[in-house]
Scaffold this active site. Structure first.
Site, PDB file in Angstrom:
ATOM      1  CG  MET A   1      -8.038 -20.852  -6.260  1.00 49.33           C
ATOM      2  SD  MET A   1      -6.316 -21.242  -6.123  1.00 49.33           S
ATOM      3  CE  MET A   1      -5.929 -22.860  -5.276  1.00 49.33           C
TER       4      MET A   1
ATOM      5  CE  LYS B   1      -9.665  -3.833  14.281  1.00 50.01           C
ATOM      6  NZ  LYS B   1      -9.976  -4.578  15.875  1.00 50.01           N
TER       7      LYS B   1
ATOM      8  NE  ARG C   1      -7.541  -8.727  22.831  1.00 50.74           N
ATOM      9  CZ  ARG C   1      -8.206  -8.010  21.246  1.00 50.74           C
ATOM     10  NH1 ARG C   1      -8.488  -8.961  20.801  1.00 50.74           N
ATOM     11  NH2 ARG C   1      -8.497  -6.736  21.468  1.00 50.74           N
TER      12      ARG C   1
ATOM     13  CE1 TYR D   1     -11.346 -29.833  -8.680  1.00 46.34           C
ATOM     14  CE2 TYR D   1     -11.469 -27.782  -7.812  1.00 46.34           C
ATOM     15  CZ  TYR D   1     -10.709 -28.673  -8.052  1.00 46.34           C
ATOM     16  OH  TYR D   1      -9.502 -28.307  -9.005  1.00 46.34           O
TER      17      TYR D   1
HETATM   18  C1  LIG Z   1     -10.157  -3.738  16.334  1.00 43.59           C
HETATM   19  C2  LIG Z   1     -11.141  -3.321  17.692  1.00 43.59           C
HETATM   20  C3  LIG Z   1     -12.672  -2.062  18.258  1.00 43.59           C
HETATM   21  C4  LIG Z   1     -13.422  -2.183  16.485  1.00 43.59           C
HETATM   22  O1  LIG Z   1     -14.296  -3.604  17.076  1.00 43.59           O
HETATM   23  P1  LIG Z   1     -15.440  -3.569  15.566  1.00 43.59           P
HETATM   24  O2  LIG Z   1     -16.165  -5.277  16.793  1.00 43.59           O
HETATM   25  O3  LIG Z   1     -15.658  -4.178  15.006  1.00 43.59           O
HETATM   26  O4  LIG Z   1     -16.237  -2.750  16.351  1.00 43.59           O
HETATM   27  C5  LIG Z   1     -12.277  -1.700  19.236  1.00 43.59           C
HETATM   28  N1  LIG Z   1     -11.280  -1.733  19.844  1.00 43.59           N
HETATM   29  C6  LIG Z   1     -10.408  -1.777  19.714  1.00 43.59           C
HETATM   30  C7  LIG Z   1      -9.099  -1.993  20.530  1.00 43.59           C
HETATM   31  C8  LIG Z   1      -9.990  -2.987  18.739  1.00 43.59           C
HETATM   32  O5  LIG Z   1      -9.010  -3.477  18.616  1.00 43.59           O
END
Ligand SMILES: *Cc1c(COP(=O)(O)O)cnc(C)c1O
Length: 357
Positions: A301, A33, A129, A253
């Site tokens: 930046m 992702k 969640r 800065y």
């Molecule tokens: C992002 C995600 C993972 C991967 O998590 P990592 O900590 O990067 O290994 C696994 N399962 C779900 C449901 C996620 O959203």
């Protein structure tokens, strides 16, 4: 051409994927992702496709990008669909689909589908969640089966605190999951990277490694299996200006650094617009001309300043590693009070160069 770039080592990526399978003996969905945590989802998927059991992404937009690039492997939508009108595309492209809420279950019951779905039914085992409440889990499973619209169901849940190796919460979540799935004969999927690396006793037919694929540890401490990961991304640039300053001169800065002695300063083409964290303080490690040194003053930046005083071989054009095989992204994350996940996801503007395909 501006010298800032991210080198992506696909051989290291494959090593890390194999490690996830080796230490768990499970099937592994490579979590790619958010553009493979900034590493480039299509290139990462191509590099893993021959061996990967499948991929996982956050949404159908990310999944369609993979199919458009010719990836045929299974792709799981980790949050399922956001609107029911995604279902025809999910069917058309054979995406696997999480169901984390009753409204999604109802949408499936009401949909007309040309083919049955593969559903990953998510339980809220304590993270609070997304995921179904344990009291609804059996019924949701039965309703999916009864709908006639589902070919296969995998039982899943997600850990909130697996990165805390001495925390009992993960064991509690496993217990909630085991209780909720009593009597359901289906495959399971529980483990994210910290659980793959640090919790060898959690049984899970499928694992879902993300950050570990990219070679960064999810732990704030040393951990034996995580020590076997190979960093995939090297963020590097070059020294574009060198200056000698007397004692008492401000750098950058806000004059956040004042030379305590005569110093040699290098300016590097890298800044927060590239994703380097603006909150990295003076003292954050860098590698310049093969030697460890440190950041000085505020990150701007497009540029940042480093200490060349004790690196006599460093000069105009010297290569600087901001993170990679020598300077671990997890160490930069600690210095900047964030996590390697965010460092990688924030990467932008820098071209990515791939090796080891
Ligand atoms: C992002 C995600 C993972 C991967 O998590 P990592 O900590 O990067 O290994 C696994 N399962 C779900 C449901 C996620 O959203």
């Amino acid at each position: 051409m501006r010298p800032a770039r991210a080198l992506i080592d696909l051989q290291a990526l494959r090593h890390n994927y194999q490690l996830a399978r080796e230490v768990t003996g499970a099937k592994a969905l490579a979590v790619i992702k958010a553009d493979a945590y900034g590493h480039g989802a299509v290139r990462v998927a191509q590099a893993l496709e021959a061996e990967a059991d499948g991929f996982a992404v956050a949404c159908i937009e990310e999944a369609l990008e993979l199919r458009a690039a010719g990836i045929r492997a299974p792709v799981l939508l980790l949050e399922g669909f956001f609107e029911a009108d995604e279902l025809p595309l999910i069917i058309e492209h054979d995406f696997w689909c999480v169901v984390h809420s009753l409204w999604q279950l109802e949408a499936i019951e009401q949909a007309r589908l040309s083919k049955p779905l593969t559903i990953w039914l998510k339980l809220d085992s304590g993270m609070h969640r997304v995921g179904l409440h344990p009291k609804d889990y059996h019924e949701a499973y039965q309703r999916l089966l009864a709908s006639g619209k589902v070919a296969k169901i995998v039982l899943m849940s997600h850990f909130a605190r697996a990165d805390e190796l001495d925390c009992v919460r993960s064991d509690e979540q496993v217990a909630v999951f085991q209780a909720a799935r009593q009597g359901l004969s289906a495959e399971s999927s529980l483990r994210n990277s910290p659980s793959v690396l640090g919790w060898p006793n959690v049984s899970s037919d499928w694992v879902r490694p993300g950050i570990m694929l990219y070679g960064a540890t999810p732990f704030g401490e040393d951990q034996a299996v995580a020590a076997r990961l190979q960093p995939v991304m090297t963020l590097e640039s070059k020294v574009i200006c060198v200056r000698e300053l007397p004692a008492g001169e401000p750098v950058g800065y806000g004059a956040k650094f004042i030379t305590p002695k005569p110093m040699r300063i290098g300016v590097v083409a890298m800044g927060y617009a590239d994703g380097y964290p603006r909150h990295a303080p003076t003292g954050t490690p860098v590698l310049v001309a093969g030697q460890r040194s440190q950041l000085l003053g505020r990150v701007s930046m497009d540029m940042l300043c480093i200490d060349l005083t004790d690196v006599p071989q460093a000069r105009l054009g010297s290569t600087v590693e901001l993170w990679g095989k020598n300077i671990l992204a997890s160490d930069i994350a600690v210095a900047a009070e964030t996590i390697p996940y965010q460092l990688f996801c924030n990467l932008r503007r820098v071209p990515r160069l791939y090796s080891g395909a």
